[in-house]
Design an enzyme around this catalytic site. Structure first.
Site, PDB file in Angstrom:
ATOM      1  N   ARG A  63      81.743 100.252  49.845  1.00 58.60           N
ATOM      2  CA  ARG A  63      82.562  99.107  49.424  1.00 58.60           C
ATOM      3  C   ARG A  63      81.712  97.887  49.024  1.00 58.60           C
ATOM      4  O   ARG A  63      82.224  96.777  48.908  1.00 58.60           O
ATOM      5  CB  ARG A  63      83.558  98.699  50.520  1.00 58.60           C
ATOM      6  N   LEU A  64      80.431  98.093  48.778  1.00 58.54           N
ATOM      7  CA  LEU A  64      79.575  97.007  48.302  1.00 58.54           C
ATOM      8  C   LEU A  64      79.536  97.072  46.774  1.00 58.54           C
ATOM      9  O   LEU A  64      78.506  97.347  46.152  1.00 58.54           O
ATOM     10  CB  LEU A  64      78.171  97.123  48.907  1.00 58.54           C
TER      11      LEU A  64
END
Length: 214
Positions: A192-193
């Protein structure tokens, strides 16, 4: 209630780095659009969400089709008397967004909408299939109607009336050009970066580029 907590996907197809991007967001949009088109074929890669602020003060989003883009901006067509058209007339600050899930990419465009020229609207209307032309005339878009049969009957009447005649664009139907003031590119990444790169238009018409935290 259906629990969606376990609906997850890991995004790992690509990356978006400052060393790989052009100075102008339209050039990057062009690249992403055609990469998606090459991957998906012509399966409505031009479908986008248009968000406006309605006359009732509420935001509203709906999917329409992008019909042209260039260095000026992004063009779509609609009924100017529709809920969408009236909202844009009252507040031309709108948002366009694309989500290309096959490429794990999203583009969000903030811009100012203005009507396209009469010639531009006429030319596009003339290129449409006859049924689409008649539909644009028949439909009082966004208005309450009594039934589906109401539309079908109006279409039959218009088909009979226009048989063998040139179908001209009604004045209440045409294009909007959205001139971007900010464009954000989102590339899905692992953990989720995600990569988020935002272009913001400056007073000298250059673009300021920033990386945003996901």
């Amino acid at each position: 209630m259906k629990d969606l907590s376990d609906y997850r996907k890991s995004y790992e197809k690509s990356e978006l780095l400052e060393t790989q991007i052009p100075e102008d967001p339209i050039n990057l949009f062009h690249k992403w659009f055609y990469e998606t088109e090459e991957f998906n074929g012509t399966e409505e890669v031009n479908a986008m969400t248009v968000s406006t602020i309605g006359l009732d003060g509420f935001p509203k989003s709906r999917v329409v089709l992008l019909k042209k883009f260039n260095e000026e901006g992004f063009i779509f067509y609609t009924n100017y008397n529709s809920e969408k058209g009236k909202a844009i007339a009252a507040n031309p600050k709108i948002c366009l967004s694309f989500f290309w899930h096959s490429m794990e990419r999203q583009v969000i465009i903030k811009g100012i909408a203005e009507k396209t020229s009469t010639i531009t609207s006429d030319n596009y209307f003339d290129s449409r299939p006859e049924g689409s032309k008649l539909g644009a005339i028949v439909s009082p878009q966004s208005e309450v109607i009594p039934s589906r049969n109401f539309l079908d009957e109006k279409l039959k009447e218009l088909e009979a009336a226009m048989e063998g005649k040139e179908i001209k664009r009604p004045e209440h139907w045409g294009g909007f050009l959205v001139r971007p003031v900010a464009v954000e590119f989102w590339q899905g990444r692992a953990n989720r970066l995600h990569d988020r790169i935002r272009y913001e238009l400056q007073e000298d018409y250059s673009w300021k580029i920033d990386r945003l935290s996901p």
